[in-house]
Design a protein around this motif. Structure first.
Motif, PDB file in Angstrom:
ATOM      1  N   MET A   1      -4.729  -5.079 -11.798  1.00  0.00           N
ATOM      2  CA  MET A   1      -4.612  -5.113 -13.272  1.00  0.00           C
ATOM      3  C   MET A   1      -4.547  -3.680 -13.834  1.00  0.00           C
ATOM      4  SD  MET A   1      -7.205  -7.168 -15.793  1.00  0.00           S
ATOM      5  CE  MET A   1      -7.163  -8.756 -15.036  1.00  0.00           C
ATOM      6  N   VAL A   2      -5.316  -2.788 -13.212  1.00  0.00           N
ATOM      7  CA  VAL A   2      -5.309  -1.387 -13.665  1.00  0.00           C
ATOM      8  C   VAL A   2      -3.950  -0.742 -13.343  1.00  0.00           C
ATOM      9  CG1 VAL A   2      -6.403   0.881 -13.444  1.00  0.00           C
ATOM     10  CG2 VAL A   2      -7.817  -1.188 -13.408  1.00  0.00           C
ATOM     11  N   GLN A   3      -3.437  -1.016 -12.137  1.00  0.00           N
ATOM     12  CA  GLN A   3      -2.130  -0.448 -11.762  1.00  0.00           C
ATOM     13  C   GLN A   3      -1.041  -0.959 -12.715  1.00  0.00           C
ATOM     14  OE1 GLN A   3      -1.230   1.918  -9.189  1.00  0.00           O
ATOM     15  NE2 GLN A   3       0.587   1.857 -10.494  1.00  0.00           N
ATOM     16  N   ASP A   4      -1.132  -2.239 -13.049  1.00  0.00           N
ATOM     17  CA  ASP A   4      -0.146  -2.823 -13.966  1.00  0.00           C
ATOM     18  C   ASP A   4      -0.226  -2.146 -15.347  1.00  0.00           C
ATOM     19  OD1 ASP A   4       1.689  -4.928 -15.016  1.00  0.00           O
ATOM     20  OD2 ASP A   4      -0.111  -5.497 -16.143  1.00  0.00           O
ATOM     21  N   ALA A   5      -1.465  -1.876 -15.786  1.00  0.00           N
ATOM     22  CA  ALA A   5      -1.620  -1.203 -17.090  1.00  0.00           C
ATOM     23  C   ALA A   5      -1.005   0.196 -17.025  1.00  0.00           C
ATOM     24  CB  ALA A   5      -3.102  -1.130 -17.473  1.00  0.00           C
ATOM     25  N   LEU A   6      -1.258   0.920 -15.927  1.00  0.00           N
ATOM     26  CA  LEU A   6      -0.677   2.262 -15.780  1.00  0.00           C
ATOM     27  C   LEU A   6       0.852   2.176 -15.784  1.00  0.00           C
ATOM     28  CD1 LEU A   6      -0.707   5.316 -15.165  1.00  0.00           C
ATOM     29  CD2 LEU A   6      -1.118   4.755 -12.766  1.00  0.00           C
ATOM     30  N   ASN A   7       1.385   1.177 -15.090  1.00  0.00           N
ATOM     31  CA  ASN A   7       2.850   1.032 -15.033  1.00  0.00           C
ATOM     32  C   ASN A   7       3.446   0.872 -16.433  1.00  0.00           C
ATOM     33  OD1 ASN A   7       2.546   1.048 -12.305  1.00  0.00           O
ATOM     34  ND2 ASN A   7       2.911  -1.146 -12.004  1.00  0.00           N
ATOM     35  N   ARG A   8       2.744   0.113 -17.285  1.00  0.00           N
ATOM     36  CA  ARG A   8       3.299  -0.149 -18.625  1.00  0.00           C
ATOM     37  C   ARG A   8       3.017   0.978 -19.616  1.00  0.00           C
ATOM     38  NH1 ARG A   8       0.659  -3.913 -20.673  1.00  0.00           N
ATOM     39  NH2 ARG A   8      -0.719  -4.415 -18.932  1.00  0.00           N
ATOM     40  N   TRP A   9       1.891   1.724 -19.450  1.00  0.00           N
ATOM     41  CA  TRP A   9       1.514   2.722 -20.465  1.00  0.00           C
ATOM     42  C   TRP A   9       1.962   4.141 -20.130  1.00  0.00           C
ATOM     43  CZ3 TRP A   9      -0.184   1.486 -25.242  1.00  0.00           C
ATOM     44  CH2 TRP A   9      -0.578   0.153 -25.438  1.00  0.00           C
ATOM     45  N   TRP A  10       2.381   4.368 -18.876  1.00  0.00           N
ATOM     46  CA  TRP A  10       2.714   5.743 -18.476  1.00  0.00           C
ATOM     47  C   TRP A  10       3.837   6.335 -19.327  1.00  0.00           C
ATOM     48  CZ3 TRP A  10       0.875   9.899 -16.423  1.00  0.00           C
ATOM     49  CH2 TRP A  10       1.739  10.920 -16.021  1.00  0.00           C
ATOM     50  N   TRP A  11       4.978   5.651 -19.333  1.00  0.00           N
ATOM     51  CA  TRP A  11       6.138   6.244 -20.022  1.00  0.00           C
ATOM     52  C   TRP A  11       5.940   6.311 -21.534  1.00  0.00           C
ATOM     53  CZ3 TRP A  11       9.013   9.182 -17.191  1.00  0.00           C
ATOM     54  CH2 TRP A  11       9.177   8.903 -15.832  1.00  0.00           C
ATOM     55  N   PRO A  12       5.410   5.234 -22.159  1.00  0.00           N
ATOM     56  CA  PRO A  12       5.144   5.364 -23.602  1.00  0.00           C
ATOM     57  C   PRO A  12       4.162   6.504 -23.915  1.00  0.00           C
ATOM     58  CG  PRO A  12       5.175   3.049 -22.972  1.00  0.00           C
ATOM     59  CD  PRO A  12       5.247   3.835 -21.698  1.00  0.00           C
ATOM     60  N   SER A  13       3.218   6.774 -22.985  1.00  0.00           N
ATOM     61  CA  SER A  13       2.282   7.896 -23.234  1.00  0.00           C
ATOM     62  C   SER A  13       3.031   9.228 -23.213  1.00  0.00           C
ATOM     63  CB  SER A  13       1.156   7.922 -22.191  1.00  0.00           C
ATOM     64  OG  SER A  13       0.406   6.742 -22.275  1.00  0.00           O
ATOM     65  N   LEU A  14       3.973   9.376 -22.295  1.00  0.00           N
ATOM     66  CA  LEU A  14       4.756  10.633 -22.264  1.00  0.00           C
ATOM     67  C   LEU A  14       5.590  10.786 -23.542  1.00  0.00           C
ATOM     68  CD1 LEU A  14       6.109  11.145 -18.626  1.00  0.00           C
ATOM     69  CD2 LEU A  14       3.912  11.765 -19.604  1.00  0.00           C
ATOM     70  N   MET A  15       6.013   9.651 -24.093  1.00  0.00           N
ATOM     71  CA  MET A  15       6.832   9.705 -25.317  1.00  0.00           C
ATOM     72  C   MET A  15       6.023  10.129 -26.542  1.00  0.00           C
ATOM     73  SD  MET A  15       9.033   6.212 -24.931  1.00  0.00           S
ATOM     74  CE  MET A  15       9.838   5.801 -23.381  1.00  0.00           C
ATOM     75  N   MET A  16       4.682   9.990 -26.458  1.00  0.00           N
ATOM     76  CA  MET A  16       3.855  10.369 -27.615  1.00  0.00           C
ATOM     77  C   MET A  16       4.083  11.820 -28.035  1.00  0.00           C
ATOM     78  SD  MET A  16       0.129   8.766 -26.817  1.00  0.00           S
ATOM     79  CE  MET A  16      -0.680   9.466 -28.258  1.00  0.00           C
ATOM     80  N   PHE A  17       4.467  12.684 -27.082  1.00  0.00           N
ATOM     81  CA  PHE A  17       4.636  14.110 -27.392  1.00  0.00           C
ATOM     82  C   PHE A  17       5.898  14.390 -28.194  1.00  0.00           C
ATOM     83  CE2 PHE A  17       1.817  13.852 -23.781  1.00  0.00           C
ATOM     84  CZ  PHE A  17       0.803  14.700 -24.160  1.00  0.00           C
ATOM     85  N   GLY A  18       6.698  13.344 -28.415  1.00  0.00           N
ATOM     86  CA  GLY A  18       7.914  13.529 -29.205  1.00  0.00           C
ATOM     87  C   GLY A  18       9.109  13.769 -28.317  1.00  0.00           C
ATOM     88  N   PRO A  19      10.297  13.850 -28.925  1.00  0.00           N
ATOM     89  CA  PRO A  19      11.531  14.027 -28.145  1.00  0.00           C
ATOM     90  C   PRO A  19      11.515  15.345 -27.381  1.00  0.00           C
ATOM     91  CG  PRO A  19      11.940  14.376 -30.491  1.00  0.00           C
ATOM     92  CD  PRO A  19      10.541  13.861 -30.378  1.00  0.00           C
ATOM     93  N   SER A  20      12.420  15.470 -26.422  1.00  0.00           N
ATOM     94  CA  SER A  20      12.493  16.718 -25.650  1.00  0.00           C
ATOM     95  C   SER A  20      12.826  17.873 -26.602  1.00  0.00           C
ATOM     96  CB  SER A  20      13.550  16.591 -24.559  1.00  0.00           C
ATOM     97  OG  SER A  20      14.779  16.318 -25.170  1.00  0.00           O
ATOM     98  N   ASP A  21      12.514  19.075 -26.170  1.00  0.00           N
ATOM     99  CA  ASP A  21      12.643  20.227 -27.080  1.00  0.00           C
ATOM    100  C   ASP A  21      14.049  20.363 -27.665  1.00  0.00           C
ATOM    101  OD1 ASP A  21      10.021  20.661 -26.599  1.00  0.00           O
ATOM    102  OD2 ASP A  21      10.277  22.460 -25.368  1.00  0.00           O
ATOM    103  N   ASP A  22      15.068  20.015 -26.872  1.00  0.00           N
ATOM    104  CA  ASP A  22      16.430  20.196 -27.406  1.00  0.00           C
ATOM    105  C   ASP A  22      16.759  19.155 -28.480  1.00  0.00           C
ATOM    106  OD1 ASP A  22      16.721  18.024 -25.792  1.00  0.00           O
ATOM    107  OD2 ASP A  22      18.396  18.815 -24.601  1.00  0.00           O
ATOM    108  N   ALA A  23      15.923  18.122 -28.609  1.00  0.00           N
ATOM    109  CA  ALA A  23      16.170  17.109 -29.648  1.00  0.00           C
ATOM    110  C   ALA A  23      15.100  17.126 -30.738  1.00  0.00           C
ATOM    111  CB  ALA A  23      16.220  15.723 -29.001  1.00  0.00           C
ATOM    112  N   SER A  24      14.160  18.068 -30.646  1.00  0.00           N
ATOM    113  CA  SER A  24      13.061  18.111 -31.613  1.00  0.00           C
ATOM    114  C   SER A  24      13.496  18.902 -32.839  1.00  0.00           C
ATOM    115  CB  SER A  24      11.834  18.764 -30.961  1.00  0.00           C
ATOM    116  OG  SER A  24      10.859  19.038 -31.938  1.00  0.00           O
TER     117      SER A  24
END
Ligand code: FAQ
Length: 334
Positions: free
Chosen positions: A198-221
């Motif tokens: 269950m923990v691995q499944d949560a990591l699988n689903r939250w990893w990429w959205p967590s990286l997106m929290m920082f906003g778009p890549s610098d060339d698109a910010s």
């Protein structure tokens, strides 16, 4: 869609020589590391940028209560329930400090709520994803609060005094939030194979959205260059994302989990991890209002606002009566 977000010339930062004297003096104060306070002169763009960022940040804290609030009644033990309640209450507090900081820039609380409820103002993309299991609550603490701290620690040095000061207490509380999430997951990975899965499944689903929290890549910010020149932001989105990945990889390893990124590997030369590109199409889709839970989150906020109308009316009526009584007492005393 991603291509449309690539920065234009409008994002170019003007040099001191191109500025009018008042603006140049302002920029020199910023460059000297001085704090800007509410009643002082500031360029309109600086004020607008802060109103946008601080109000979006406040909205994120308030909307951010919803995915976790969903689990308060289902926490597995009394202790976990008490911790989660305290965390969610902290988030309400963070929202309130931040609304106060934004109000010092001349926007009212009602205007900010109106922008949120009408869909005009953004809030963090991360809160448009569903919390399907108890492990998601641990993952939010570990990853979402972890990303929030990475982004918010530098904001304590923001050039605008009220925002910087609000961030000091917020960061202390976010550290507790991150610890409690990691602790909950640590307990689960030591449990049954089903709990670990269950923990691995949560990591699988939250990893990429967590990286997106920082906003778009610098060339698109679009805002980064100017916000960094004004020392509202101290670091670019990609810099903070990199730091977050480097901090989180060993933590995942310690939990015995696999980060769902086949491109993730240590790069000796750069002294950091290489990692895959988040799905920016998904990110822009979520911030445009089309994520899995956008409609549900906004409906919940609008309902809370409408349900609270009687209370706001009561407070206003009480304040008016108290003001009338004070005025009458003043006349009687004269
Ligand atoms: N979500 O040019 P940039 C928390 C928008 S608090 C939605 O790079 P900027 C606590 C951006 O607004 C989490 N929209 O923008 C908690 C702009 O659109 P606009 C919130 C995003 O401002 C934990 C456009 O994309 N934290 O989690 C996002 O320079 C657990 C172009 O982007 C803050 O708000 C996104 N992720 O950099 C609560 C921190 N990223 O406005 C409960 C303060 C970008 O032109 C449970 N904010 N956009 O229409 C910041 O540091 C910055 O605003 C960034 C974005 C870094 C988020």
């Amino acid at each position: 869609m991603y291509a449309q977000m690539v920065k234009t010339d409008a994002a170019r930062v003007r040099s001191l020589d191109e500025m009018e004297p008042q603006e140049r003096a302002f920029q020199e104060r910023i460059d000297a590391g001085q704090k800007i306070e509410p009643k002082e002169w500031m360029p309109e763009g600086y004020r607008k940028t802060l109103v946008r960022q601080i109000s979006q940040h406040a909205h994120s804290e308030i909307v951010g209560q919803l995915p976790e609030g969903n689990w308060i009644t289902r926490a597995p033990t009394l202790e976990r329930k008490a911790i989660l309640l305290a965390k969610v209450q902290d988030e309400a507090g963070h929202g309130l400090y931040l609304y106060c900081a934004a109000e010092t820039l001349g926007i009212s609380r009602d205007q900010m709520y109106e922008q949120l409820h009408s869909g005009k103002a953004k809030y963090s993309s991360i809160f448009n994803y569903p919390t399907l299991t108890w492990a998601d609550i641990g993952a939010i603490g570990w990853l979402v609060d972890g990303a929030a701290i990475m982004n918010q620690v530098p904001l304590q040095r923001c050039s605008y005094g009220p925002y910087a000061r609000a961030m000091v207490r917020i960061c202390k509380e976010e550290s507790f939030h991150q610890r409690q999430g990691y602790d909950a997951l640590m307990r689960m990975v030591k449990g049954t194979p089903a709990q670990k899965a269950m923990v691995q499944d949560a990591l699988n689903r939250w990893w990429w959205p967590s990286l997106m929290m920082f906003g778009p890549s610098d060339d698109a910010s679009v805002h980064s260059a100017q916000s960094m020149a004004w020392k509202i932001k101290q670091n670019s989105n990609d810099e903070l994302r990199q730091k977050f990945v480097d901090q989180t990889v060993p933590q995942a390893k310690y939990l015995g989990l696999t980060i769902p990124d086949p491109d993730l590997k240590w790069n000796e030369e750069k002294g950091g991890h290489d990692f895959g590109e988040p799905d920016w199409e998904e990110f822009f889709n979520v911030i445009a209002g089309n994520g899995p839970c956008n409609a549900e989150r906004l409906d919940a906020r609008k309902k809370a606002w409408n349900d609270g109308a009687w209370f706001r009316d009561g407070l206003t009526a009480h304040a008016e009566k108290a003001a009338d009584r004070r005025a009458a007492a003043k006349i009687a005393a004269e």
